[in-house]
Design a protein around this motif. Structure first.
Motif, PDB file in Angstrom:
ATOM      1  N   GLN A 133       0.830  -1.187   0.000  1.00  0.00           N
ATOM      2  CA  GLN A 133       0.000   0.000   0.000  1.00  0.00           C
ATOM      3  C   GLN A 133       0.869   1.242   0.000  1.00  0.00           C
ATOM      4  O   GLN A 133       2.057   1.213   0.328  1.00  0.00           O
ATOM      5  CB  GLN A 133      -0.906  -0.012   1.235  1.00  0.00           C
ATOM      6  CG  GLN A 133      -1.850  -1.203   1.279  1.00  0.00           C
ATOM      7  CD  GLN A 133      -2.688  -1.202   2.531  1.00  0.00           C
ATOM      8  OE1 GLN A 133      -2.485  -0.400   3.437  1.00  0.00           O
ATOM      9  NE2 GLN A 133      -3.645  -2.094   2.594  1.00  0.00           N
ATOM     10  N   ASP A 134       0.265   2.391  -0.382  1.00  0.00           N
ATOM     11  CA  ASP A 134       1.012   3.646  -0.425  1.00  0.00           C
ATOM     12  C   ASP A 134       1.533   4.030   0.949  1.00  0.00           C
ATOM     13  O   ASP A 134       2.511   4.781   1.050  1.00  0.00           O
ATOM     14  CB  ASP A 134       0.111   4.766  -0.977  1.00  0.00           C
ATOM     15  CG  ASP A 134      -0.231   4.544  -2.450  1.00  0.00           C
ATOM     16  OD1 ASP A 134       0.507   3.785  -3.113  1.00  0.00           O
ATOM     17  OD2 ASP A 134      -1.222   5.125  -2.919  1.00  0.00           O
ATOM     18  N   THR A 135       0.897   3.547   2.001  1.00  0.00           N
ATOM     19  CA  THR A 135       1.315   3.910   3.359  1.00  0.00           C
ATOM     20  C   THR A 135       2.444   3.034   3.875  1.00  0.00           C
ATOM     21  O   THR A 135       2.909   3.219   4.998  1.00  0.00           O
ATOM     22  CB  THR A 135       0.118   3.797   4.322  1.00  0.00           C
ATOM     23  OG1 THR A 135      -0.420   2.470   4.248  1.00  0.00           O
ATOM     24  CG2 THR A 135      -0.967   4.807   3.948  1.00  0.00           C
TER      25      THR A 135
ATOM     26  N   GLY B 183       6.089   1.377   4.528  1.00  0.00           N
ATOM     27  CA  GLY B 183       7.393   1.981   4.744  1.00  0.00           C
ATOM     28  C   GLY B 183       8.415   1.548   3.705  1.00  0.00           C
ATOM     29  O   GLY B 183       8.111   0.838   2.751  1.00  0.00           O
TER      30      GLY B 183
ATOM     31  N   SER C 265       5.274  -3.038   6.115  1.00  0.00           N
ATOM     32  CA  SER C 265       3.931  -2.967   5.515  1.00  0.00           C
ATOM     33  C   SER C 265       2.993  -2.097   6.329  1.00  0.00           C
ATOM     34  O   SER C 265       2.045  -1.499   5.787  1.00  0.00           O
ATOM     35  CB  SER C 265       3.341  -4.370   5.366  1.00  0.00           C
ATOM     36  OG  SER C 265       4.147  -5.167   4.524  1.00  0.00           O
ATOM     37  N   SER C 266       3.255  -2.001   7.644  1.00  0.00           N
ATOM     38  CA  SER C 266       2.398  -1.169   8.497  1.00  0.00           C
ATOM     39  C   SER C 266       2.808   0.295   8.481  1.00  0.00           C
ATOM     40  O   SER C 266       2.148   1.132   9.101  1.00  0.00           O
ATOM     41  CB  SER C 266       2.430  -1.695   9.941  1.00  0.00           C
ATOM     42  OG  SER C 266       3.708  -1.479  10.523  1.00  0.00           O
ATOM     43  N   GLY C 267       3.907   0.615   7.786  1.00  0.00           N
ATOM     44  CA  GLY C 267       4.290   2.021   7.635  1.00  0.00           C
ATOM     45  C   GLY C 267       5.635   2.414   8.209  1.00  0.00           C
ATOM     46  O   GLY C 267       6.092   3.545   8.019  1.00  0.00           O
TER      47      GLY C 267
ATOM     48  N   ASP D 236       9.574   2.806   8.455  1.00  0.00           N
ATOM     49  CA  ASP D 236      10.804   2.759   7.670  1.00  0.00           C
ATOM     50  C   ASP D 236      11.873   2.052   8.503  1.00  0.00           C
ATOM     51  O   ASP D 236      12.010   2.305   9.707  1.00  0.00           O
ATOM     52  CB  ASP D 236      11.293   4.173   7.329  1.00  0.00           C
ATOM     53  CG  ASP D 236      10.394   4.881   6.335  1.00  0.00           C
ATOM     54  OD1 ASP D 236       9.725   4.190   5.537  1.00  0.00           O
ATOM     55  OD2 ASP D 236      10.360   6.122   6.344  1.00  0.00           O
TER      56      ASP D 236
END
Length: 283
Positions: free
Chosen positions: A3-5, A7, A77-79, A81
């Motif tokens: 997804q775009d969100t 990391g 995947s959860s955002g 980095d």
């Protein structure tokens, strides 16, 4: 797909000796990510403290990489980095990280690699050996028989060959290079690159071996060993004479054996001669 969100996994090279080689961009990434995956957290925390980088650091090394990769991808995947570093130099170059990066690519997670320190390119740029084509072979096998077998398989390699080697095996490796490759091949070894006692030794295999044997200081530290590729020995006329020999011998021997015998007689590389014989069959 991610997804775009999601990391980003950053591949961050760290100094191989000189702390000044940690780039401003690397410092910024290491300071800003949610966590840093390190080969050895004790070693890496010392480096990070030098740059006042206070961040969550967890281990990711060859023994736990497969186990931890899925958890890292969950965080990405959860955002979050995340930065990946090794003990020194560029991750994945004879260091852990392949499994993680491969799984990130498969999961559609963004991977960004930063340029930076790498012992291979550092050593090659100062060696004075051909660098238009080279092959990196990593660490040679620790066991003598396997080491010599690997070197024998590289006997006809025309590109400059690059190896890593440790201090307790450097003399064994140099002796095996001389036994397998001969004493006259050009050789350069770089020791303790970017550090206080950085040294380059160059000459023939025999000359470099003599220098290392004569000075115990040259047997300490971490080494990059660079060997010139096999010379192109045959002219077109030599090749044709060797090919005629192969075609005669193959009436009595398998093609590979015939090529090996003809190569020894004419001083032509056997792999090259074998291919010429195959090409002759197809014409």
């Amino acid at each position: 797909m991610a997804q775009d969100t999601a990391g980003t996994l950053y591949i961050v090279p760290t100094p191989i000796g000189n702390l000044g080689d940690l780039s401003p961009r690397a410092q910024q990434v290491l300071s800003s990510v949610a966590a840093i995956a390190a080969e050895d957290t004790r070693h890496s925390r010392q480096l990070l403290q030098q740059f006042a980088i206070q961040n969550d650091v967890f281990t990711l090394h060859e023994h736990n990489e497969r186990e931890r990769a899925s958890r890292v991808i969950e965080r990405l995947s959860s955002g979050d980095d995340i930065a990946l570093i090794s003990d020194a130099g560029t991750p994945l170059i004879s260091d852990p990280g392949y499994v993680l990066v491969q799984q990130c690519r498969a999961a559609g997670v963004r991977v960004v690699a930063l340029p930076g320190p790498c012992a291979i390119t550092t050593a090659l740029s100062a060696a004075g050996l051909p660098t238009d084509r080279f092959t990196f072979e990593g660490f040679l096998p620790a066991k003598p028989q396997q080491r010599r077998k690997t070197l024998t398989s590289l006997l006809d390699e025309p590109r400059t060959m690059v190896f890593y080697e440790s201090p307790h095996r450097i003399l064994h490796t140099l002796n095996d290079l001389q036994a397998v490759m001969g004493s006259e091949r050009a050789l350069v070894i770089g020791r303790e690159l970017t550090k206080q006692f950085e040294t380059y030794l160059s000459g023939t295999v025999a000359e470099v071996l003599q220098q290392v044997e004569a000075d115990s200081n040259q047997q300490r530290g971490e080494f990059v060993v660079m060997l010139a590729g096999a010379p192109v020995q045959a002219s077109g006329g030599d090749e044709q004479a060797a090919l005629r020999t192969v075609l005669l011998l193959r009436n009595h021997l398998p093609l590979k054996k015939a090529a090996a015998c003809a190569a020894e007689i004419h001083g032509v590389r056997k792999n090259q001669l074998y291919q010429l014989a195959l090409d002759a069959d197809n014409t």
